[in-house]
Motif scaffolding. Structure first.
Motif, PDB file in Angstrom:
ATOM      1  N   ILE A  15     -13.659 -27.920  -7.628  1.00 41.88           N
ATOM      2  CA  ILE A  15     -14.228 -28.658  -8.420  1.00 41.88           C
ATOM      3  C   ILE A  15     -13.789 -29.877  -8.298  1.00 41.88           C
ATOM      4  O   ILE A  15     -14.383 -30.940  -8.533  1.00 41.88           O
ATOM      5  N   PRO A  16     -12.211 -30.119  -8.379  1.00 40.83           N
ATOM      6  CA  PRO A  16     -11.822 -31.354  -8.443  1.00 40.83           C
ATOM      7  C   PRO A  16     -11.955 -32.404  -7.168  1.00 40.83           C
ATOM      8  O   PRO A  16     -12.280 -33.626  -7.531  1.00 40.83           O
ATOM      9  N   THR A  17     -12.213 -31.895  -6.094  1.00 42.53           N
ATOM     10  CA  THR A  17     -12.784 -32.524  -4.953  1.00 42.53           C
ATOM     11  C   THR A  17     -13.955 -33.188  -4.934  1.00 42.53           C
ATOM     12  O   THR A  17     -14.388 -34.283  -4.762  1.00 42.53           O
ATOM     13  N   ARG A  18     -14.880 -32.350  -5.696  1.00 37.38           N
ATOM     14  CA  ARG A  18     -16.277 -32.682  -6.116  1.00 37.38           C
ATOM     15  C   ARG A  18     -16.304 -33.801  -6.963  1.00 37.38           C
ATOM     16  O   ARG A  18     -17.156 -34.866  -7.191  1.00 37.38           O
ATOM     17  N   ILE A  19     -15.541 -33.499  -8.095  1.00 35.20           N
ATOM     18  CA  ILE A  19     -15.588 -34.439  -9.368  1.00 35.20           C
ATOM     19  C   ILE A  19     -15.107 -35.931  -8.731  1.00 35.20           C
ATOM     20  O   ILE A  19     -15.676 -36.781  -8.993  1.00 35.20           O
ATOM     21  N   PHE A  20     -14.138 -35.817  -7.888  1.00 33.54           N
ATOM     22  CA  PHE A  20     -13.279 -36.955  -7.206  1.00 33.54           C
ATOM     23  C   PHE A  20     -14.459 -37.804  -6.592  1.00 33.54           C
ATOM     24  O   PHE A  20     -14.635 -38.936  -6.701  1.00 33.54           O
ATOM     25  N   HIS A  21     -14.961 -36.867  -5.787  1.00 31.42           N
ATOM     26  CA  HIS A  21     -16.070 -37.568  -4.817  1.00 31.42           C
ATOM     27  C   HIS A  21     -17.254 -38.578  -5.483  1.00 31.42           C
ATOM     28  O   HIS A  21     -17.462 -39.713  -5.122  1.00 31.42           O
TER      29      HIS A  21
ATOM     30  N   VAL B   8      -1.216 -30.741  -2.120  1.00 31.59           N
ATOM     31  CA  VAL B   8      -1.186 -29.765  -2.882  1.00 31.59           C
ATOM     32  C   VAL B   8      -2.552 -28.672  -3.132  1.00 31.59           C
ATOM     33  O   VAL B   8      -2.372 -27.861  -3.814  1.00 31.59           O
ATOM     34  N   GLY B   9      -3.638 -29.624  -2.780  1.00 29.01           N
ATOM     35  CA  GLY B   9      -4.905 -29.017  -3.027  1.00 29.01           C
ATOM     36  C   GLY B   9      -5.317 -27.697  -2.552  1.00 29.01           C
ATOM     37  O   GLY B   9      -4.501 -27.201  -1.743  1.00 29.01           O
ATOM     38  N   SER B  10      -6.652 -27.171  -2.566  1.00 27.49           N
ATOM     39  CA  SER B  10      -6.925 -26.002  -2.007  1.00 27.49           C
ATOM     40  C   SER B  10      -7.389 -26.242  -0.629  1.00 27.49           C
ATOM     41  O   SER B  10      -7.660 -27.420  -0.078  1.00 27.49           O
ATOM     42  N   ARG B  11      -7.485 -24.932   0.330  1.00 28.60           N
ATOM     43  CA  ARG B  11      -7.633 -24.975   1.873  1.00 28.60           C
ATOM     44  C   ARG B  11      -8.246 -26.449   2.362  1.00 28.60           C
ATOM     45  O   ARG B  11      -7.669 -27.159   3.108  1.00 28.60           O
TER      46      ARG B  11
ATOM     47  N   PRO C 245     -12.183 -22.254  -7.666  1.00 20.54           N
ATOM     48  CA  PRO C 245     -12.896 -23.211  -7.783  1.00 20.54           C
ATOM     49  C   PRO C 245     -11.901 -24.216  -8.471  1.00 20.54           C
ATOM     50  O   PRO C 245     -12.335 -25.498  -8.475  1.00 20.54           O
ATOM     51  N   GLN C 246     -10.846 -24.014  -8.991  1.00 21.15           N
ATOM     52  CA  GLN C 246      -9.912 -24.789  -9.574  1.00 21.15           C
ATOM     53  C   GLN C 246     -10.423 -25.558 -10.837  1.00 21.15           C
ATOM     54  O   GLN C 246     -10.204 -26.950 -10.974  1.00 21.15           O
ATOM     55  N   TRP C 247     -11.193 -24.847 -11.724  1.00 17.21           N
ATOM     56  CA  TRP C 247     -11.906 -25.423 -12.939  1.00 17.21           C
ATOM     57  C   TRP C 247     -10.805 -26.195 -13.829  1.00 17.21           C
ATOM     58  O   TRP C 247     -10.987 -27.254 -14.166  1.00 17.21           O
ATOM     59  N   ILE C 248      -9.721 -25.527 -13.796  1.00 19.90           N
ATOM     60  CA  ILE C 248      -8.470 -26.209 -14.785  1.00 19.90           C
ATOM     61  C   ILE C 248      -8.035 -27.503 -14.264  1.00 19.90           C
ATOM     62  O   ILE C 248      -7.880 -28.307 -15.129  1.00 19.90           O
ATOM     63  N   VAL C 249      -7.625 -27.673 -12.712  1.00 22.24           N
ATOM     64  CA  VAL C 249      -7.529 -28.804 -12.485  1.00 22.24           C
ATOM     65  C   VAL C 249      -8.523 -30.041 -12.622  1.00 22.24           C
ATOM     66  O   VAL C 249      -8.257 -31.141 -12.981  1.00 22.24           O
ATOM     67  N   GLY C 250      -9.672 -29.378 -12.357  1.00 16.11           N
ATOM     68  CA  GLY C 250     -10.942 -30.299 -12.788  1.00 16.11           C
ATOM     69  C   GLY C 250     -10.926 -30.975 -14.070  1.00 16.11           C
ATOM     70  O   GLY C 250     -11.177 -32.224 -14.340  1.00 16.11           O
ATOM     71  N   VAL C 251     -10.623 -30.040 -14.940  1.00 18.43           N
ATOM     72  CA  VAL C 251     -10.735 -30.325 -16.541  1.00 18.43           C
ATOM     73  C   VAL C 251      -9.385 -31.437 -16.717  1.00 18.43           C
ATOM     74  O   VAL C 251      -9.595 -32.489 -17.583  1.00 18.43           O
ATOM     75  N   LEU C 252      -8.202 -31.061 -16.128  1.00 13.22           N
ATOM     76  CA  LEU C 252      -7.041 -32.019 -16.274  1.00 13.22           C
ATOM     77  C   LEU C 252      -7.439 -33.317 -15.644  1.00 13.22           C
ATOM     78  O   LEU C 252      -6.894 -34.323 -16.081  1.00 13.22           O
ATOM     79  N   LEU C 253      -8.151 -33.316 -14.707  1.00 13.06           N
ATOM     80  CA  LEU C 253      -8.371 -34.732 -13.832  1.00 13.06           C
ATOM     81  C   LEU C 253      -9.352 -35.482 -14.820  1.00 13.06           C
ATOM     82  O   LEU C 253      -8.912 -36.466 -15.102  1.00 13.06           O
TER      83      LEU C 253
END
Ligand code: HEM
Ligand code: HEM
Length: 218
Positions: free
Chosen positions: A19-25, A68-71, A189-197
Motif C-alpha cells: 500500500i505505501p508504495t502505491r500511495i507514494f506513486h 526497510v520496505g517490503s520485498r 499489504p502494510q496498511w498501517i505504514v500506508g495510514v502513517l504515511l
C-alpha cells in the motif's frame, strides 16, 4: 535449490506492490502535475511551492522505504547494473522477454533517475524560493526539463513493457497485483505504514501552511 512441485510453480495473481508504495506513486504523480501546471505564474506560487514540498516529502519517504520496505519496494531487490539493463532490453526483442515480478532493470534505472533528479528539483526550488540567486532558478527549470524527459521514457517504458509482457503494469500499480508464482508474493499489504504515511503528509502540509516551518516557507 530444491525443485518446487508443479502446483507451487503455477502462475497466479499475487500481491507485489504494498500500500505505501502505491500511495507514494500516485500522490507523487499528482504533486508533480500540480507543481508543473502552477510553475509559470506568481498567482499560483503557493500551490507550486506546497505541492513541490509534498513531492519532496514523498521522495524522502520512498528513500527510507527502499531500505526497510517490503520485498519489491527495496532498492536491493531492483537496482541493477548496466549489463543487466542491456540484457533485459535485448530480451525485449526476442519472443520470450525476461519477466520480473518486481521492477524490471530498465524501469529501475528510470526510477533511480526520477528519485534523484526529483530531490535535486526540490532542493533547487527551495534555494530559488529563498532568493539564493537567479541562476538557481534557471538550474531548477533545467533539472525539471531533464526530469520530464525521464518521466516520458518511464511512461513509454511502462506502456511498451505492458504490451510485450501482456500485463497491465499501470493497473498493477493501482491494485498491487501481478502475475507470479505463489511463493513470490509479499505477505502483508502494510496498511498501517500506508495510514502513517498519509497522516505524516497531512501533518506536514498543515505545519507548512500554518507557518510552523519558516525555513521552508519564509
Ligand atoms: C500516468 C502516468 C504514469 C503511469 C501510468 C505510471 C506507471 C507506473 C508503473 C506501472 C510503475 C511500476 C513499474 C513496474 O512495474 O516496474 C511505476 C513506477 C514508478 N513511477 Fe510511474 N507512472 C506514471 C507517471 C509517473 C510520474 C509522473 C512519476 C514521477 C513524477 C513517476 C514515478 C515513478 C516512480 C518513482 C516509480 C517507482 C515506484 C516505486 O517502486 O516506489 N511515475 N509507474
Ligand atoms: C515537483 C516539483 C517541482 C516542479 C516540477 C517544479 C517546476 C518548476 C518549473 C518548470 C519552473 C519554471 C517556471 C517558468 O517557466 O518560469 C519552476 C520555477 C520555480 N520553482 Fe519550481 N518546481 C518544483 C518544486 C519546487 C519547490 C519545492 C519550490 C520551492 C520551495 C519551487 C520554487 C520555484 C520557484 C521560486 C520558481 C521560480 C524560479 C525563477 O523564476 O527564477 N519549485 N518550477
Amino acid at each position: 535449490m530444491a525443485q518446487q512441485p508443479q502446483a507451487v510453480q503455477e502462475e497466479t495473481r499475487i500481491l507485489v506492490w504494498d500500500i505505501p508504495t502505491r500511495i507514494f506513486h500516485w500522490l507523487l504523480v499528482l504533486c508533480f502535475v500540480i507543481a508543473y501546471l502552477t510553475s509559470e505564474s506568481e498567482r499560483w506560487q503557493l500551490w507550486h511551492v506546497t505541492s513541490g514540498y509534498v513531492f519532496g516529502a514523498l521522495l524522502l519517504f520512498r528513500m527510507l522505504w527502499g531500505v526497510v520496505g517490503s520485498r519489491y519496494a527495496r532498492f536491493s531487490q531492483f537496482v541493477r547494473g548496466p549489463r543487466q539493463v542491456l540484457a533485459y532490453l535485448r530480451s525485449l526483442l526476442t519472443k520470450s522477454p525476461e519477466h520480473f515480478t518486481g521492477h524490471n532493470p530498465a524501469g529501475a534505472l528510470a526510477i533511480v533517475g526520477i528519485l534523484s533528479l526529483g530531490l535535486l528539483t526540490v532542493l533547487t526550488g527551495w534555494a530559488s524560493f529563498n532568493d539564493y540567486g537567479d541562476w538557481i532558478g534557471e538550474l531548477h527549470e533545467g533539472i525539471v526539463n531533464v526530469l520530464l524527459i525521464i518521466i516520458g521514457v518511464h511512461i513509454v517504458g511502462v506502456l511498451v513493457s505492458s504490451v510485450l509482457h501482456r500485463e497491465n503494469l499501470a493497473r498493477a500499480m493501482i491494485n498491487g497485483h501481478k502475475r507470479g508464482v505463489a511463493v513470490e508474493a509479499i505477505r502483508y499489504p502494510q496498511w498501517i505504514v500506508g495510514v502513517l504515511l498519509l497522516a505524516g503528509l497531512i501533518t506536514f502540509l498543515w505545519a507548512l501552511l500554518s507557518g510552523e516551518l519558516p525555513w521552508l516557507m519564509p
